[in-house]
Each structure stands twice: as C-alpha cells, then as structure tokens.
Design a protein around this motif. Structure first.
Motif, PDB file in Angstrom:
ATOM      1  N   ASP A  54      49.769  42.254  29.860  1.00 25.37           N
ATOM      2  CA  ASP A  54      50.386  42.301  28.548  1.00 25.37           C
ATOM      3  C   ASP A  54      51.693  41.508  28.653  1.00 25.37           C
ATOM      4  O   ASP A  54      52.242  41.333  29.737  1.00 25.37           O
ATOM      5  N   LEU A  55      52.195  41.035  27.512  1.00 27.81           N
ATOM      6  CA  LEU A  55      53.401  40.214  27.549  1.00 27.81           C
ATOM      7  C   LEU A  55      54.656  40.991  27.156  1.00 27.81           C
ATOM      8  O   LEU A  55      55.575  41.173  27.950  1.00 27.81           O
ATOM      9  N   ASP A  56      54.687  41.466  25.912  1.00 26.37           N
ATOM     10  CA  ASP A  56      55.911  42.038  25.366  1.00 26.37           C
ATOM     11  C   ASP A  56      56.244  43.384  25.996  1.00 26.37           C
ATOM     12  O   ASP A  56      55.396  44.284  26.051  1.00 26.37           O
ATOM     13  N   ASN A  57      57.462  43.498  26.493  1.00 31.48           N
ATOM     14  CA  ASN A  57      57.947  44.703  27.173  1.00 31.48           C
ATOM     15  C   ASN A  57      57.167  45.027  28.444  1.00 31.48           C
ATOM     16  O   ASN A  57      57.257  46.133  28.970  1.00 31.48           O
ATOM     17  N   THR A  58      56.407  44.047  28.918  1.00 26.34           N
ATOM     18  CA  THR A  58      55.710  44.175  30.205  1.00 26.34           C
ATOM     19  C   THR A  58      56.211  43.058  31.103  1.00 26.34           C
ATOM     20  O   THR A  58      57.106  43.255  31.897  1.00 26.34           O
ATOM     21  N   LEU A  59      55.650  41.855  30.963  1.00 24.79           N
ATOM     22  CA  LEU A  59      56.217  40.726  31.686  1.00 24.79           C
ATOM     23  C   LEU A  59      57.613  40.388  31.174  1.00 24.79           C
ATOM     24  O   LEU A  59      58.491  39.994  31.943  1.00 24.79           O
ATOM     25  N   LEU A  60      57.797  40.498  29.873  1.00 27.94           N
ATOM     26  CA  LEU A  60      59.112  40.247  29.281  1.00 27.94           C
ATOM     27  C   LEU A  60      59.890  41.547  29.141  1.00 27.94           C
ATOM     28  O   LEU A  60      59.319  42.577  28.768  1.00 27.94           O
ATOM     29  N   ALA A  61      61.172  41.481  29.395  1.00 29.70           N
ATOM     30  CA  ALA A  61      62.052  42.636  29.157  1.00 29.70           C
ATOM     31  C   ALA A  61      62.509  42.603  27.703  1.00 29.70           C
ATOM     32  O   ALA A  61      63.703  42.535  27.393  1.00 29.70           O
ATOM     33  N   GLY A  62      61.540  42.658  26.805  1.00 28.58           N
ATOM     34  CA  GLY A  62      61.784  42.579  25.379  1.00 28.58           C
ATOM     35  C   GLY A  62      60.500  42.174  24.679  1.00 28.58           C
ATOM     36  O   GLY A  62      59.448  42.037  25.316  1.00 28.58           O
ATOM     37  N   ASP A  63      60.587  41.965  23.371  1.00 31.36           N
ATOM     38  CA  ASP A  63      59.413  41.706  22.546  1.00 31.36           C
ATOM     39  C   ASP A  63      59.524  40.331  21.896  1.00 31.36           C
ATOM     40  O   ASP A  63      60.380  40.102  21.050  1.00 31.36           O
ATOM     41  N   SER A  64      58.642  39.404  22.285  1.00 31.54           N
ATOM     42  CA  SER A  64      58.711  38.036  21.765  1.00 31.54           C
ATOM     43  C   SER A  64      58.425  37.970  20.274  1.00 31.54           C
ATOM     44  O   SER A  64      59.013  37.154  19.552  1.00 31.54           O
ATOM     45  N   ASP A  65      57.519  38.813  19.798  1.00 33.25           N
ATOM     46  CA  ASP A  65      57.187  38.900  18.379  1.00 33.25           C
ATOM     47  C   ASP A  65      58.424  39.247  17.554  1.00 33.25           C
ATOM     48  O   ASP A  65      58.777  38.566  16.592  1.00 33.25           O
ATOM     49  N   PHE A  66      59.070  40.341  17.948  1.00 30.68           N
ATOM     50  CA  PHE A  66      60.261  40.815  17.261  1.00 30.68           C
ATOM     51  C   PHE A  66      61.381  39.773  17.344  1.00 30.68           C
ATOM     52  O   PHE A  66      62.045  39.465  16.341  1.00 30.68           O
ATOM     53  N   GLU A  67      61.564  39.199  18.522  1.00 30.42           N
ATOM     54  CA  GLU A  67      62.647  38.243  18.719  1.00 30.42           C
ATOM     55  C   GLU A  67      62.424  36.940  17.967  1.00 30.42           C
ATOM     56  O   GLU A  67      63.392  36.287  17.543  1.00 30.42           O
ATOM     57  N   TRP A  68      61.162  36.531  17.792  1.00 35.94           N
ATOM     58  CA  TRP A  68      60.881  35.317  17.018  1.00 35.94           C
ATOM     59  C   TRP A  68      61.353  35.482  15.577  1.00 35.94           C
ATOM     60  O   TRP A  68      62.020  34.596  15.023  1.00 35.94           O
ATOM     61  N   ALA A  69      61.035  36.623  14.976  1.00 33.19           N
ATOM     62  CA  ALA A  69      61.506  36.875  13.613  1.00 33.19           C
ATOM     63  C   ALA A  69      63.035  36.942  13.573  1.00 33.19           C
ATOM     64  O   ALA A  69      63.670  36.393  12.657  1.00 33.19           O
ATOM     65  N   GLN A  70      63.630  37.597  14.568  1.00 30.12           N
ATOM     66  CA  GLN A  70      65.089  37.682  14.609  1.00 30.12           C
ATOM     67  C   GLN A  70      65.726  36.301  14.793  1.00 30.12           C
ATOM     68  O   GLN A  70      66.781  36.002  14.219  1.00 30.12           O
ATOM     69  N   TYR A  71      65.081  35.464  15.587  1.00 30.25           N
ATOM     70  CA  TYR A  71      65.569  34.097  15.771  1.00 30.25           C
ATOM     71  C   TYR A  71      65.536  33.325  14.450  1.00 30.25           C
ATOM     72  O   TYR A  71      66.510  32.645  14.094  1.00 30.25           O
ATOM     73  N   LEU A  72      64.422  33.426  13.733  1.00 35.51           N
ATOM     74  CA  LEU A  72      64.320  32.723  12.448  1.00 35.51           C
ATOM     75  C   LEU A  72      65.354  33.242  11.449  1.00 35.51           C
ATOM     76  O   LEU A  72      65.900  32.476  10.653  1.00 35.51           O
ATOM     77  N   ILE A  73      65.633  34.532  11.500  1.00 35.00           N
ATOM     78  CA  ILE A  73      66.682  35.105  10.655  1.00 35.00           C
ATOM     79  C   ILE A  73      68.033  34.501  11.031  1.00 35.00           C
ATOM     80  O   ILE A  73      68.823  34.110  10.171  1.00 35.00           O
ATOM     81  N   SER A  74      68.287  34.406  12.338  1.00 38.21           N
ATOM     82  CA  SER A  74      69.578  33.870  12.800  1.00 38.21           C
ATOM     83  C   SER A  74      69.768  32.418  12.409  1.00 38.21           C
ATOM     84  O   SER A  74      70.908  31.962  12.220  1.00 38.21           O
ATOM     85  N   ARG A  75      68.667  31.677  12.281  1.00 34.58           N
ATOM     86  CA  ARG A  75      68.728  30.277  11.872  1.00 34.58           C
ATOM     87  C   ARG A  75      68.803  30.113  10.362  1.00 34.58           C
ATOM     88  O   ARG A  75      68.930  29.000   9.865  1.00 34.58           O
ATOM     89  N   GLY A  76      68.691  31.222   9.628  1.00 33.81           N
ATOM     90  CA  GLY A  76      68.685  31.154   8.171  1.00 33.81           C
ATOM     91  C   GLY A  76      67.354  30.746   7.591  1.00 33.81           C
ATOM     92  O   GLY A  76      67.249  30.482   6.383  1.00 33.81           O
ATOM     93  N   VAL A  77      66.318  30.714   8.428  1.00 28.95           N
ATOM     94  CA  VAL A  77      64.977  30.345   7.964  1.00 28.95           C
ATOM     95  C   VAL A  77      64.371  31.487   7.158  1.00 28.95           C
ATOM     96  O   VAL A  77      63.674  31.265   6.159  1.00 28.95           O
TER      97      VAL A  77
END
Length: 221
Positions: A7-30
């Motif tokens: 599994d990827l999110d919160n397994t290999l990654l110490a966080g959730d790529s799905d959640f962070e992608w949306a947060q990234y787009l929010i931070s960019r004003g997208v």
C-alpha cells in the motif's frame, strides 16, 4: 518466486498522497480553499472510518484533472513530488523496498489513489509496477471519471489478479506473497497473501493483526 505488494499512503509514505495533492492544489490557488479543504478532510475522515463512498470521492478527486492541460498538471506534479512527497519517503521505507527488489521479488504498489498522482511516486521508490485507480482519458485529456474498477477494498484483489493474469501468473505462481498496509480497508487483500504485514496500523488493523499473529512494524523515523 516471491510477490511483494505495498500500500502507498500512510504505509510506504509517512502521509497521504491523495490528501496532500488536494492540499497542494489549494495552496497553489487551483482549488478554492473554503470549498475544497473541508471536503477533502471529510473524505479523509470517512476513509479512516471505513465509510468512504469511493465513487463519490473519485468524483471529487478526479474532476480537477479534467480542468487543466496535461502539461500544466505534470508541471504541478513535479513540484508536488519534490515539496510534499519526497519528505514523506522515509529511509526505512526505501530500505524495505530495496531489500525486496534486491531479493528478486516482483514488487508492486497497490493503491486506491489514482495513477496520475501515484505513478511518479512509484518511480521515485524504484518500484516497477503500479496497480492504482485509473483516471479515464479521451484524446489525451482526463475526463474527471475513473476507468474500470477502483483499486479499493475488494477491488484491490480484483485488480491484482487481473494484473497477475496479464503477466501469465496467479497467486499459486509464488512461493511467498507479502502485502504491507496501514489500513483496515485493506483487510481483504491482507487476508489473501501468505505474509500480511501491518505497518504503523490504524487501531482496527492493529487489533486484527494482533489477534491473527501478523507482524506489526513501523516505517517511521
């Protein structure tokens, strides 16, 4: 021959790529912060609770892909990978992946997060195979809809078995098979492999793993 699934999110990654992608787009004003941030958190909480409607979530998650060119999306993703994802790739995760690759296992990430977000992450880990939810495309552009079965809960088993069949393989082809996951949503696939491993698990998975005698490990610093 051995099979190793992560599994990827919160397994290999110490966080959730799905959640962070949306947060990234929010931070960019997208994406509009007021509208999307609360909705993003709501879906994340539903996932953790095991009540997520995967199709409602994918409608939310994939629509932004349909509003922008692939060139622009790729540019955003390169920045996203460097600023949000690489800091979540722990030395322990990278070492575990390398151990299985060096042993000659067939290694894949199996994730409900869509392949646009996750393919570059799999490549960053050096993992050659990705089984992910697939965003539909028409004429090279994303439609905002998923294609085929999402790789979620029992859908992960279906997608893994289809992938193995495409390689001329099946579960019986392997002397041992691993699946590493943090989430109780992955209990169906964890129950399918010979070596299930709970990684920094949620409370439900931890209790199940303890009852079943499964290994419980941490890949965090």
């Amino acid at each position: 021959m051995e099979l190793v699934l992560f599994d990827l999110d919160n397994t290999l990654l110490a966080g959730d790529s799905d959640f962070e992608w949306a947060q990234y787009l929010i931070s960019r004003g997208v994406l509009d912060k007021e509208v999307y941030e609360a909705r993003n958190q709501e879906f994340f909480d539903q996932y953790k609770a095991g009540t997520l409607d995967i199709f409602a979530f994918l409608d939310f998650q994939l629509k932004p892909l349909a509003r922008h060119s692939r060139e622009q999306l790729d540019a955003w993703h390169r920045e996203f990978l460097e600023t949000r994802i690489r800091p979540m790739m722990t030395p322990q995760s990278c070492a575990l992946v390398k151990k299985h690759l060096d042993a000659g296992a067939i290694v894949a990430i199996v994730t409900a997060t869509n392949s646009f977000v996750t393919f570059p992450i799999a490549r960053a880990f050096g993992i050659p195979h990705l089984i992910a939810t697939i965003p539909a495309q028409e004429d090279g552009a994303f439609t905002g809809k998923p294609r085929g079965m999402p790789a979620f809960k029992t859908g992960k088993i279906e997608r893994v078995e289809s992938w193995l069949e495409s390689l001329g393989l099946c579960w019986g082809s392997f002397t041992r098979s691993w699946f590493y996951s943090d989430s109780h949503n992955d209990l169906p696939l964890l129950g399918k492999v010979s070596e299930p491993v709970a990684v920094d698990p949620d409370d439900t998975l931890r209790a199940h793993a303890t009852a079943q005698g499964w290994p419980v490990i941490s890949l965090r610093d």
